[in-house]
Design an enzyme around this catalytic site. Structure first.
Site, PDB file in Angstrom:
ATOM      1  N   GLY A  14      22.274 -27.062   9.083  1.00 60.77           N
ATOM      2  CA  GLY A  14      22.235 -28.135  10.079  1.00 60.77           C
ATOM      3  C   GLY A  14      23.429 -28.201  11.008  1.00 60.77           C
ATOM      4  O   GLY A  14      23.760 -29.272  11.515  1.00 60.77           O
ATOM      5  N   LEU A  95       5.149 -23.542  13.147  1.00 58.14           N
ATOM      6  CA  LEU A  95       4.254 -24.691  13.347  1.00 58.14           C
ATOM      7  C   LEU A  95       2.892 -24.205  13.845  1.00 58.14           C
ATOM      8  O   LEU A  95       2.800 -23.192  14.552  1.00 58.14           O
ATOM      9  CB  LEU A  95       4.886 -25.656  14.354  1.00 58.14           C
ATOM     10  CG  LEU A  95       6.219 -26.248  13.856  1.00 58.14           C
ATOM     11  CD1 LEU A  95       7.010 -26.845  15.016  1.00 58.14           C
ATOM     12  CD2 LEU A  95       5.975 -27.281  12.764  1.00 58.14           C
ATOM     13  N   HIS A 111      17.046 -20.271  19.325  1.00 58.87           N
ATOM     14  CA  HIS A 111      16.820 -19.004  18.648  1.00 58.87           C
ATOM     15  C   HIS A 111      18.064 -18.132  18.836  1.00 58.87           C
ATOM     16  O   HIS A 111      18.601 -18.031  19.940  1.00 58.87           O
ATOM     17  CB  HIS A 111      15.586 -18.307  19.244  1.00 58.87           C
ATOM     18  CG  HIS A 111      15.286 -17.000  18.571  1.00 58.87           C
ATOM     19  ND1 HIS A 111      14.688 -16.929  17.329  1.00 58.87           N
ATOM     20  CD2 HIS A 111      15.557 -15.729  18.939  1.00 58.87           C
ATOM     21  CE1 HIS A 111      14.585 -15.665  16.975  1.00 58.87           C
ATOM     22  NE2 HIS A 111      15.089 -14.911  17.929  1.00 58.87           N
TER      23      HIS A 111
HETATM   24  C1  GAR Z   1      20.855 -21.006  13.865  1.00 61.35           C
HETATM   25  O1  GAR Z   1      21.572 -19.840  14.137  1.00 61.35           O
HETATM   26  C2  GAR Z   1      19.548 -21.022  14.637  1.00 61.35           C
HETATM   27  O2  GAR Z   1      19.652 -20.432  15.903  1.00 61.35           O
HETATM   28  C3  GAR Z   1      18.660 -20.222  13.728  1.00 61.35           C
HETATM   29  O3  GAR Z   1      18.999 -20.618  12.429  1.00 61.35           O
HETATM   30  C4  GAR Z   1      20.357 -21.027  12.418  1.00 61.35           C
HETATM   31  C5  GAR Z   1      20.424 -22.411  11.824  1.00 61.35           C
HETATM   32  O4  GAR Z   1      21.750 -22.810  11.624  1.00 61.35           O
HETATM   33  N1  GAR Z   1      17.278 -20.454  14.020  1.00 61.35           N
HETATM   34  C6  GAR Z   1      16.333 -19.550  13.828  1.00 61.35           C
HETATM   35  O5  GAR Z   1      16.542 -18.452  13.379  1.00 61.35           O
HETATM   36  C7  GAR Z   1      14.940 -20.013  14.214  1.00 61.35           C
HETATM   37  N2  GAR Z   1      14.042 -18.907  14.219  1.00 61.35           N
HETATM   38  P1  GAR Z   1      22.098 -24.341  11.486  1.00 61.35           P
HETATM   39  O6  GAR Z   1      21.191 -24.877  10.375  1.00 61.35           O
HETATM   40  O7  GAR Z   1      23.527 -24.348  11.062  1.00 61.35           O
HETATM   41  O8  GAR Z   1      21.868 -25.014  12.789  1.00 61.35           O
END
Ligand code: GAR
Length: 224
Positions: A14, A95, A111
């Site tokens: 998060g 989703l 992303h």
């Molecule tokens: C982030 O790097 C986000 O861009 C990626 O997951 C991570 C979450 O980190 N999202 C994806 O890969 C979506 N396909 P966080 O929980 O610390 O924000």
């Protein structure tokens, strides 16, 4: 100022959620009203609670194979909190087209790659394997195709010769934390419109703001 009621959907750490919560002061056009996780063990839940933001968990595991049931349970939480816009922030569930359609134009994702390069998982490892010199992150509206929707903003970072997955991920993540609060604020403020399937940001400075390219001149010179 009327603030759009925002839900943040998370699955883990998060840190993007935290960056948005930190940016969402009284003059921010979105008001975080809910942090919703599909995992009870998501570390971000405690971060949100510590900031006084209501949290909820809809365990995707409890709905094995029943995506409609899972999403109906999420919709109930979203409705309970009067949510108007959603930001996916490391939400690791795909989703359904039905959910995406219901939230069309009000559902954002971040992303960790410069889309359309490297959709899907393991983006940093794949960028290293491909030998790209620039990598980064993208904030986009969500459409039914995974990691495909109209792009609002991108930030580029260099890929340096001694990078590991971890060092590259950290460089990208630092940009995510700047890019996402900015791009989300445009959507919340009603500054995003679609033209021929592409997102246009209404504001004189949008061309500058929607492209972050922090070229580390010193780092490049030191490799010569
Ligand atoms: C982030 O790097 C986000 O861009 C990626 O997951 C991570 C979450 O980190 N999202 C994806 O890969 C979506 N396909 P966080 O929980 O610390 O924000």
């Amino acid at each position: 100022m009327k603030r759009a009621r925002l839900a943040l959907l998370i699955s883990g750490r998060g840190s993007n959620m935290a960056a948005i919560l930190a940016a969402a002061g009284a003059d921010y056009p979105a008001l975080p009203v809910l942090v919703l996780s599909n995992r009870a063990d998501a570390a971000g839940l405690a971060v949100a609670a510590a900031r006084g933001v209501p949290t909820a968990v809809v365990e995707s595991r409890a709905f094995k194979g029943d995506r409609a049931g899972f999403e109906a349970a999420m919709e109930a939480e979203l409705a309970k909190h009067g949510v108007e816009i959603i930001a996916l922030a490391g939400f690791m569930r795909v989703l359904t087209p039905g959910f995406v359609r219901r939230w069309e134009g009000r559902l954002l994702n971040i992303h960790p790659s410069l889309l359309p390069a490297f959709p899907g998982l393991d983006t940093h490892a794949r960028a290293l394997a491909a030998g790209v010199r620039l990598h980064g992150c993208t904030v986009h509206l969500v459409t039914a195709g995974v990691d495909e929707g109209p792009i609002l903003a991108q930030a580029a970072v260099p890929v340096l010769p001694d990078d590991t997955q971890a060092s590259l991920a950290a460089r990208v993540l630092a940009e995510e934390h700047k890019l996402y609060p900015a791009a989300l604020s445009w959507l919340a403020a009603g500054r995003v419109r679609l033209e021929a399937g592409r997102a246009v940001i209404t504001a004189a400075d949008s061309a500058r703001d929607s492209l972050l390219n922090p070229l580390p001149r010193a780092a490049l010179l030191s490799t010569q």
